[in-house]
Scaffold this active site. Structure first.
Site, PDB file in Angstrom:
ATOM      1  N   SER A 258       0.847  -1.197   0.000  1.00  0.00           N
ATOM      2  CA  SER A 258       0.000   0.000   0.000  1.00  0.00           C
ATOM      3  C   SER A 258       0.881   1.244   0.000  1.00  0.00           C
ATOM      4  O   SER A 258       2.078   1.171   0.228  1.00  0.00           O
ATOM      5  CB  SER A 258      -0.873   0.005   1.246  1.00  0.00           C
ATOM      6  OG  SER A 258      -0.040   0.152   2.384  1.00  0.00           O
ATOM      7  N   LYS A 259       0.229   2.390  -0.201  1.00  0.00           N
ATOM      8  CA  LYS A 259       0.965   3.657  -0.168  1.00  0.00           C
ATOM      9  C   LYS A 259       1.592   3.884   1.208  1.00  0.00           C
ATOM     10  O   LYS A 259       2.708   4.374   1.324  1.00  0.00           O
ATOM     11  CB  LYS A 259       0.019   4.820  -0.480  1.00  0.00           C
ATOM     12  CG  LYS A 259      -0.223   4.986  -1.961  1.00  0.00           C
ATOM     13  CD  LYS A 259      -0.482   6.443  -2.304  1.00  0.00           C
ATOM     14  CE  LYS A 259      -0.617   6.599  -3.799  1.00  0.00           C
ATOM     15  NZ  LYS A 259      -1.920   7.043  -4.235  1.00  0.00           N
ATOM     16  N   ARG A 260       0.809   3.526   2.242  1.00  0.00           N
ATOM     17  CA  ARG A 260       1.320   3.755   3.595  1.00  0.00           C
ATOM     18  C   ARG A 260       2.568   2.916   3.858  1.00  0.00           C
ATOM     19  O   ARG A 260       3.551   3.377   4.421  1.00  0.00           O
ATOM     20  CB  ARG A 260       0.228   3.416   4.611  1.00  0.00           C
ATOM     21  CG  ARG A 260       0.253   4.378   5.768  1.00  0.00           C
ATOM     22  CD  ARG A 260      -0.658   3.969   6.871  1.00  0.00           C
ATOM     23  NE  ARG A 260      -0.530   2.546   7.158  1.00  0.00           N
ATOM     24  CZ  ARG A 260      -1.456   1.839   7.773  1.00  0.00           C
ATOM     25  NH1 ARG A 260      -2.565   2.413   8.136  1.00  0.00           N
ATOM     26  NH2 ARG A 260      -1.285   0.558   8.018  1.00  0.00           N
ATOM     27  N   ALA A 263       5.550   4.421   2.310  1.00  0.00           N
ATOM     28  CA  ALA A 263       6.098   5.544   3.072  1.00  0.00           C
ATOM     29  C   ALA A 263       6.918   5.030   4.261  1.00  0.00           C
ATOM     30  O   ALA A 263       7.982   5.567   4.577  1.00  0.00           O
ATOM     31  CB  ALA A 263       4.966   6.435   3.564  1.00  0.00           C
TER      32      ALA A 263
END
Ligand code: GLU
Length: 498
Positions: A258-260, A263
């Site tokens: 996922s994007k999270r 990050a």
């Protein structure tokens, strides 16, 4: 060119909606390998019909990242080719013509439903726990009537007329035949109100016109694969071979990336974006090797592959559809392997920018001398700066807590230091052998352990606990520098150490 493999035409078809990431890089790599191996062509096509999601600069990033990886395309928006243009935004007219053909053939119809109505339809379907598909209200509007409404300026879209009964079978190279019940599919929009074709129509038309033989892409495209197949079939075109690759899972192996999660990774010095990897000290060779093995294998043990090896050994048959967890520890491992495989001259060239970035002037000649001893010790090119800065800067920072020599008093340390100075001074041939002989003899004479004695020397020349091998380092630094550092260290001990 391998035997039995006809030249393929493959395309990497990113949408410029973000930066090139791991998943895209792997798809492009497999495309490239297959094209190279078969003596075919690798086409770069920019799928930018979704103007709302367009990101300025993304196309340039995609190209830079592909080039950095060494995946040069044979046809593309920047270099052209016989089937251009290669940017879908420049092909609007073509899609409209093919959309019109589908209408004439009875495979598509104009839909005049307003967005408000569609929202209502969807909500109703959802409340009945039915798939949120279009209710096909406009499917039976006679074509003539539809044309009149269009001529009168009524907003409309074009929808594909999906058969309401029966099944559609897509043949995927890795998964075999996948059969979809047509009633579970929608009458998908293929041209929007603004006249722009949606990806599904555009991709099918382009794959045909560009003579694409194999469509390699992520498995997130599997659910709409029947639509793509149906469009090809509606035109009576031969379908490309469909190859939907395995999904990437989070490093933990639990769930999709996922994007999270992405990050989070940057906190650990990793990134799933190709644009970041160069600056983090990763080699494109390592990235290529690592990603090649996420969904493909040659046998059960070979791990090290250069691009050339991959071109020779790659085969579609060995692709694996099972999900692959992204393992950055493995990436580090491959980076180490590929750093080791570089020549000293090449490694020196690649290290130089990292020293520059740190504001350290590092001459290539010295970097070449340092390269062989760093090779075994660094994971990323970036690591070299900390480990080897003492070769290039003179202001070594000594720390009081690292002196005196372990288990010795300050006075004893100073006495030993002076003896080291005399011994070094008298070395005529300044190389590792002579340094080794001289320093070992002194260590024994002083009755010290290597940990104490060499640890001290290491501190003196580098101010670091961890550094490349001692005598090699001393040889590279040269006699004058080493003696100067020793004098500096001894004054530091004299003045600052209790
Ligand atoms: N434009 C699609 C994407 O961004 C391409 C999918 C395909 O390769 O067909 O992933």
């Amino acid at each position: 060119m391998s035997e039995g493999l006809n030249p393929v035409r493959v395309r990497f078809a990113p949408s410029p909606t973000g930066y090139l990431h791991l998943g895209g890089a792997r798809t492009a790599l497999y495309d490239y390998l297959l094209a190279q191996k078969s003596g075919g062509q690798f086409v770069l096509r920019i799928e930018d019909t979704d103007r709302k999601r367009f990101i300025e600069g993304a196309e340039q990033d995609l190209m830079n990242s592909l080039r950095w990886l060494g995946l040069q395309w044979d046809e593309g928006p920047d270099i052209g080719g016989p089937y251009g243009p290669y940017r879908q935004s420049e092909r609007k007219q073509i899609y409209q013509e093919y959309g019109e053909k589908l209408v004439e053939q009875g495979n598509a119809y104009y839909c005049f439903c307003t967005p408000e109505r569609l929202v209502k339809v969807r909500a109703e379907k959802q409340s009945k726990k039915e798939p949120p598909h279009y209710d096909r209200t406009c499917r039976n509007i006679p074509l003539e009537e539809a044309r009149k409404r269009i001529a009168a300026g009524e907003p409309h879209v074009l929808r594909f007329k999906t058969p309401m009964e029966g099944t559609t079978t897509v043949k995927d190279l890795l998964r075999g035949e996948i059969t979809f019940e047509n009633k579970t599919l929608d009458d998908y929009i293929i041209i929007k109100t603004d006249g722009w074709a949606l990806y599904h129509l555009a991709a099918a038309v382009d794959d045909h016109l560009m003579k694409i033989t194999h469509v390699i892409r992520g498995s997130e495209w599997l659910p709409t694969a029947p639509l793509h197949s149906m469009i090809h079939r509606a035109f009576g075109w031969e379908e490309p071979v469909w190859v939907h690759l395995s999904v990437f899972l989070k490093p933990s192996g639990k769930g999709k990336m996922s994007k999270r999660e992405a990050a989070e990774l940057s906190k650990d010095g990793y990134s799933i974006f190709v644009k970041d990897l160069d600056g983090l000290g990763y080699l494109p060779e390592a990235m290529v090797n690592w990603t090649a093995l996420m969904g493909w294998s040659y046998d059960d043990h070979t791990e090290f592959f250069t691009m050339q090896d991959l071109i020779e050994k790659f085969s579609l048959e060995k692709l694996n559809p099972s999900p692959a967890a992204i393992n950055f520890t493995k990436f580090d491992y491959f980076n180490k392997l590929h750093i080791k495989a570089l020549s000293d001259a090449e490694l020196a060239q690649r290290l130089k920018p990292f020293f520059e970035k740190a504001g350290i002037e590092a001459p290539i000649a010295t970097l070449e001398l340092v390269a062989p001893i760093l090779k075994e010790r660094i994971t990323t090119l970036d690591d070299a700066v900390e480990m080897a800065r003492f070769f290039f800067v003179d202001d070594i920072t000594y720390m009081t807590e690292r002196f005196p020599i372990e288990g010795c008093s300050k006075t004893e340390t100073l006495v030993i230091g002076t003896k080291v100075e005399q011994a070094l001074n008298s070395i005529e041939v300044w190389d590792t052998d002579h340094l080794d002989t001289s320093m070992r003899a002194l260590m024994e004479q002083e009755g010290k352990e290597p940990r104490q004695f060499f640890g001290f020397l290491r501190e003196v020349i580098s101010g670091q606990r961890i550094s490349p091998p001692l005598f090699e380092s001393m040889q590279i630094l040269g006699k004058a520098v080493v003696l100067q550092r020793l004098r500096n260290a001894l004054s530091f001990i004299e003045e600052k150490v209790a």
